[in-house]
Design a protein around this motif. Sequence first.
Motif, PDB file in Angstrom:
ATOM      1  N   THR A   1       0.326  39.423  33.047  1.00 14.26           N
ATOM      2  CA  THR A   1      -1.072  40.000  33.226  1.00 14.26           C
ATOM      3  C   THR A   1      -0.793  40.483  34.925  1.00 14.26           C
ATOM      4  OG1 THR A   1      -2.287  38.668  32.043  1.00 14.26           O
ATOM      5  CG2 THR A   1      -3.372  39.442  33.779  1.00 14.26           C
ATOM      6  N   VAL A   2      -0.596  39.666  35.834  1.00 17.23           N
ATOM      7  CA  VAL A   2      -0.316  40.060  37.155  1.00 17.23           C
ATOM      8  C   VAL A   2       0.837  41.223  37.496  1.00 17.23           C
ATOM      9  CG1 VAL A   2       0.710  39.591  39.353  1.00 17.23           C
ATOM     10  CG2 VAL A   2      -0.892  38.075  38.385  1.00 17.23           C
ATOM     11  N   ALA A   3       1.949  41.216  36.647  1.00 22.49           N
ATOM     12  CA  ALA A   3       2.841  42.341  36.568  1.00 22.49           C
ATOM     13  C   ALA A   3       2.297  43.648  36.018  1.00 22.49           C
ATOM     14  CB  ALA A   3       4.120  41.801  35.894  1.00 22.49           C
ATOM     15  N   TRP A   4       1.588  43.683  34.898  1.00 19.89           N
ATOM     16  CA  TRP A   4       1.032  44.732  34.404  1.00 19.89           C
ATOM     17  C   TRP A   4       0.198  45.592  35.338  1.00 19.89           C
ATOM     18  CZ3 TRP A   4       3.416  47.970  31.206  1.00 19.89           C
ATOM     19  CH2 TRP A   4       4.109  47.579  30.217  1.00 19.89           C
ATOM     20  N   CYS A   5      -0.911  44.581  35.599  1.00 12.03           N
ATOM     21  CA  CYS A   5      -1.912  45.093  36.408  1.00 12.03           C
ATOM     22  C   CYS A   5      -1.463  45.481  37.851  1.00 12.03           C
ATOM     23  CB  CYS A   5      -2.871  44.011  36.677  1.00 12.03           C
ATOM     24  SG  CYS A   5      -3.909  43.631  35.349  1.00 12.03           S
ATOM     25  N   GLY A   6      -0.428  44.757  38.292  1.00 12.21           N
ATOM     26  CA  GLY A   6       0.039  45.272  39.708  1.00 12.21           C
ATOM     27  C   GLY A   6       0.951  46.463  39.729  1.00 12.21           C
ATOM     28  N   ALA A   7       2.100  46.681  38.693  1.00  7.10           N
ATOM     29  CA  ALA A   7       2.724  47.557  38.637  1.00  7.10           C
ATOM     30  C   ALA A   7       2.058  49.010  38.290  1.00  7.10           C
ATOM     31  CB  ALA A   7       3.774  47.285  37.780  1.00  7.10           C
ATOM     32  N   VAL A   8       1.363  49.013  37.260  1.00  2.00           N
ATOM     33  CA  VAL A   8       0.692  50.255  36.757  1.00  2.00           C
ATOM     34  C   VAL A   8      -0.191  50.668  37.883  1.00  2.00           C
ATOM     35  CG1 VAL A   8      -0.980  51.320  35.153  1.00  2.00           C
ATOM     36  CG2 VAL A   8       0.622  49.849  34.431  1.00  2.00           C
ATOM     37  N   ALA A   9      -1.129  49.961  38.729  1.00  2.00           N
ATOM     38  CA  ALA A   9      -1.977  50.242  39.277  1.00  2.00           C
ATOM     39  C   ALA A   9      -1.309  50.587  40.942  1.00  2.00           C
ATOM     40  CB  ALA A   9      -2.917  49.013  39.835  1.00  2.00           C
ATOM     41  N   GLY A  10      -0.039  49.817  41.182  1.00  8.92           N
ATOM     42  CA  GLY A  10       0.748  50.180  42.436  1.00  8.92           C
ATOM     43  C   GLY A  10       1.483  51.654  42.156  1.00  8.92           C
ATOM     44  N   VAL A  11       1.853  52.062  41.155  1.00 10.07           N
ATOM     45  CA  VAL A  11       2.511  53.361  40.833  1.00 10.07           C
ATOM     46  C   VAL A  11       1.313  54.382  40.937  1.00 10.07           C
ATOM     47  CG1 VAL A  11       3.304  54.961  39.052  1.00 10.07           C
ATOM     48  CG2 VAL A  11       4.188  52.665  39.506  1.00 10.07           C
ATOM     49  N   LEU A  12       0.028  54.249  40.504  1.00 14.75           N
ATOM     50  CA  LEU A  12      -1.057  55.131  40.380  1.00 14.75           C
ATOM     51  C   LEU A  12      -1.362  55.441  41.978  1.00 14.75           C
ATOM     52  CD1 LEU A  12      -3.053  54.317  37.438  1.00 14.75           C
ATOM     53  CD2 LEU A  12      -1.582  56.193  37.962  1.00 14.75           C
ATOM     54  N   ALA A  13      -1.451  54.045  43.036  1.00 20.53           N
ATOM     55  CA  ALA A  13      -1.657  54.375  44.412  1.00 20.53           C
ATOM     56  C   ALA A  13      -0.672  55.087  44.957  1.00 20.53           C
ATOM     57  CB  ALA A  13      -1.771  52.732  44.939  1.00 20.53           C
ATOM     58  N   LEU A  14       0.660  54.845  44.518  1.00 24.93           N
ATOM     59  CA  LEU A  14       1.659  55.740  45.286  1.00 24.93           C
ATOM     60  C   LEU A  14       1.668  56.960  44.942  1.00 24.93           C
ATOM     61  CD1 LEU A  14       4.602  55.082  46.575  1.00 24.93           C
ATOM     62  CD2 LEU A  14       5.581  55.330  44.511  1.00 24.93           C
TER      63      LEU A  14
ATOM     64  N   LEU B   1       6.145  48.904  48.151  1.00 20.63           N
ATOM     65  CA  LEU B   1       6.595  47.505  48.223  1.00 20.63           C
ATOM     66  C   LEU B   1       5.376  46.630  47.172  1.00 20.63           C
ATOM     67  CD1 LEU B   1       6.740  46.764  52.057  1.00 20.63           C
ATOM     68  CD2 LEU B   1       8.515  46.707  50.366  1.00 20.63           C
ATOM     69  N   LEU B   2       3.945  46.941  47.228  1.00 20.98           N
ATOM     70  CA  LEU B   2       3.050  46.498  46.280  1.00 20.98           C
ATOM     71  C   LEU B   2       3.434  46.402  44.653  1.00 20.98           C
ATOM     72  CD1 LEU B   2       0.435  45.005  45.945  1.00 20.98           C
ATOM     73  CD2 LEU B   2      -0.655  47.018  46.033  1.00 20.98           C
ATOM     74  N   THR B   3       4.084  47.647  44.485  1.00 17.27           N
ATOM     75  CA  THR B   3       4.677  47.775  43.043  1.00 17.27           C
ATOM     76  C   THR B   3       5.631  47.067  42.440  1.00 17.27           C
ATOM     77  OG1 THR B   3       3.804  49.955  42.859  1.00 17.27           O
ATOM     78  CG2 THR B   3       5.230  49.548  41.368  1.00 17.27           C
ATOM     79  N   ALA B   4       6.556  46.867  43.541  1.00 15.18           N
ATOM     80  CA  ALA B   4       7.838  46.010  43.269  1.00 15.18           C
ATOM     81  C   ALA B   4       7.433  44.437  43.486  1.00 15.18           C
ATOM     82  CB  ALA B   4       8.716  46.324  44.512  1.00 15.18           C
ATOM     83  N   GLY B   5       6.804  44.042  44.189  1.00 17.90           N
ATOM     84  CA  GLY B   5       6.407  42.782  44.417  1.00 17.90           C
ATOM     85  C   GLY B   5       5.679  42.135  43.216  1.00 17.90           C
ATOM     86  N   THR B   6       4.575  42.901  42.690  1.00 20.50           N
ATOM     87  CA  THR B   6       3.900  42.481  41.373  1.00 20.50           C
ATOM     88  C   THR B   6       4.657  42.527  40.143  1.00 20.50           C
ATOM     89  OG1 THR B   6       2.690  44.588  41.659  1.00 20.50           O
ATOM     90  CG2 THR B   6       1.639  43.022  42.590  1.00 20.50           C
ATOM     91  N   ALA B   7       5.492  43.604  40.105  1.00 22.07           N
ATOM     92  CA  ALA B   7       6.407  43.663  38.888  1.00 22.07           C
ATOM     93  C   ALA B   7       7.256  42.523  38.628  1.00 22.07           C
ATOM     94  CB  ALA B   7       7.073  45.250  38.821  1.00 22.07           C
ATOM     95  N   ALA B   8       7.638  42.115  39.765  1.00 22.32           N
ATOM     96  CA  ALA B   8       8.665  40.976  39.496  1.00 22.32           C
ATOM     97  C   ALA B   8       8.150  39.724  38.895  1.00 22.32           C
ATOM     98  CB  ALA B   8       9.043  40.398  41.127  1.00 22.32           C
ATOM     99  N   PHE B   9       6.681  39.634  38.642  1.00 20.45           N
ATOM    100  CA  PHE B   9       6.060  38.672  37.944  1.00 20.45           C
ATOM    101  C   PHE B   9       6.242  38.542  36.435  1.00 20.45           C
ATOM    102  CE2 PHE B   9       4.044  37.990  42.073  1.00 20.45           C
ATOM    103  CZ  PHE B   9       3.855  36.725  42.146  1.00 20.45           C
ATOM    104  N   PHE B  10       7.001  39.710  36.017  1.00 16.27           N
ATOM    105  CA  PHE B  10       7.286  39.811  34.597  1.00 16.27           C
ATOM    106  C   PHE B  10       8.335  38.651  34.275  1.00 16.27           C
ATOM    107  CE2 PHE B  10       6.177  44.425  34.364  1.00 16.27           C
ATOM    108  CZ  PHE B  10       5.165  44.362  33.190  1.00 16.27           C
ATOM    109  N   ALA B  11       9.060  38.031  35.225  1.00 17.62           N
ATOM    110  CA  ALA B  11      10.213  37.272  34.915  1.00 17.62           C
ATOM    111  C   ALA B  11       9.337  35.692  35.070  1.00 17.62           C
ATOM    112  CB  ALA B  11      11.267  37.354  35.955  1.00 17.62           C
ATOM    113  N   LEU B  12       8.192  35.597  35.496  1.00 18.81           N
ATOM    114  CA  LEU B  12       7.649  34.333  35.784  1.00 18.81           C
ATOM    115  C   LEU B  12       7.587  33.316  34.430  1.00 18.81           C
ATOM    116  CD1 LEU B  12       5.913  32.709  37.942  1.00 18.81           C
ATOM    117  CD2 LEU B  12       3.912  33.537  37.057  1.00 18.81           C
ATOM    118  N   ASP B  13       7.960  32.004  34.661  1.00 19.14           N
ATOM    119  CA  ASP B  13       7.850  31.136  33.696  1.00 19.14           C
ATOM    120  C   ASP B  13       7.588  29.891  34.255  1.00 19.14           C
ATOM    121  OD1 ASP B  13      10.366  29.829  34.481  1.00 19.14           O
ATOM    122  OD2 ASP B  13      11.474  31.344  33.133  1.00 19.14           O
ATOM    123  N   GLY B  14       7.585  28.864  33.383  1.00 20.66           N
ATOM    124  CA  GLY B  14       7.352  27.424  33.890  1.00 20.66           C
ATOM    125  C   GLY B  14       8.081  26.773  34.949  1.00 20.66           C
ATOM    126  N   ALA B  15       9.402  27.478  34.819  1.00 24.18           N
ATOM    127  CA  ALA B  15      10.313  26.622  35.646  1.00 24.18           C
ATOM    128  C   ALA B  15      10.846  27.828  36.641  1.00 24.18           C
ATOM    129  CB  ALA B  15      11.660  26.539  34.660  1.00 24.18           C
TER     130      ALA B  15
END
Length: 498
Positions: A449-462, A356-370
Amino acid sequence: MTASDGYAHLTSRRRTLITLALLGCAFLAMLDGTVVGTALPRITEQIGGGDSWYVWLVTAYLLTSSISVPVYGRFSDLYGRRRLLLGGLALFLAGSLACGLAGSMEALIICRAGQGLGAGALLTLGMALIRDLNPPSRTEGLIRMQTAMGTMMVLGLVGGPIVGGALADHAGWRWAFWLNLPIGLAAAAVLGLVLPDRRPAGAPSGRLDIAGVLLLTAGLSLTLTGLSLKGTPDGGRVPSWTDPIVAGCLLGGPALLALLVPVERRASVPVLPLRLFRHRAYSALLTGGFFFQAAAMPVGILLPLYYQQVRGHSATTSGLLLLPLMAGMALSNRLTAAAILRSGRPKPALLTGAGLLTAGTAAFFALDGATPTALICGWLLIAGLGTGPAMGGITLATQNSVPAADMGTATAGSALAKQIGGTFGLACAQSLMGSHGTATASASAIGSTVAWCGAVAGVLALAAVFAMRDITVPTPRGRGLTPAPRAGDQAAAMPARS
């Protein structure tokens, strides 16, 4: 004196008072890890410092609290926990007072570092004392207290952004530090008057190796400082990996940590006993806890920056918008405790959390101002649901993955791994943010930044949890409790049976 009767004479009322004081210490330690996030824009406005200083206030606190954890843990095994906890609490409160009086960003960072030195004792020794108060003969109490400790940690994380933002907007940011004083003084009074001074049963004899302490402190400090410097713009320029200071820190730190291994092998009372790493589950749990925290930390620190600088929200509002993250953590922490209590197996809950942590943080790749606020809240909720299992669940599993005589050291090791993981994740996030080279943070920079850090570290935790040999945690069975098999035992891979 056995491990089960050290506090047997305490009445129920005294146990309750001590527990509340210990939970208050844990709350303060977690609160001050995040309190500056939403208040920092107001701090820099009043005492100076720009975006390049944004993460240093948090990094300084996490760095000093990280390197002090194993020292507190091992000294408490030698000389008892009460005096060390009171000393750490006094240092933390003195640092809090000094932070509130600081007149420059440099002075505030130094005071935060001193505050972190005291905070290293609060959570680590608090958890160890709760375990002392609830030995194997009181397993039901231990599980309840671990759940309460996890809940208090979540409340500290919830309170940090909200309290920091509200005080910055309405009372002044200095009260974010002065608020520690009444809570801390009350906890100190209870612990000083009610908690007995006990040396843990079976405490090892011999001197703690000073060389090991110095090597560990210097190695961690250099490594994490190098990572932080890499992400800090200097005059609008982000230092390269070959910058003399950055490269010197990142080469010197690991070299000193490598020298720690032969020193610890020869030490009579090592600060980090290497024999514990022979337990496969213990090593996997420390690695998993490290990456869980590395994935989760950038979310709570960088999202307030997004809400304030990109969306134009106030500090208070940006703190409230983090509530989905905190609600997910609180809910999943409770569900994790219930699942472990029912099955006695922590591995399935930890695997679910890492996914869940990997999925939730990876979603922030789509973050923009709107990006719709409701969608961001959904991502935060998923990330929070994934973070919760790493709180009380990893601590319970770690304490049951080694022989009972090593419980205190194992608890400190677990806390240290999470502290370092959070600092490492924050340093990596700082480095990624600095690589964008913009004067102010943009939505794409924060999101990636949030997505890269979260997704990579989340996969390693998994991966770390997946590689762990499953263990069992004692579950309440009336008066007859089945002991938890230790890592390395053939039975460790079997689930608890009714």
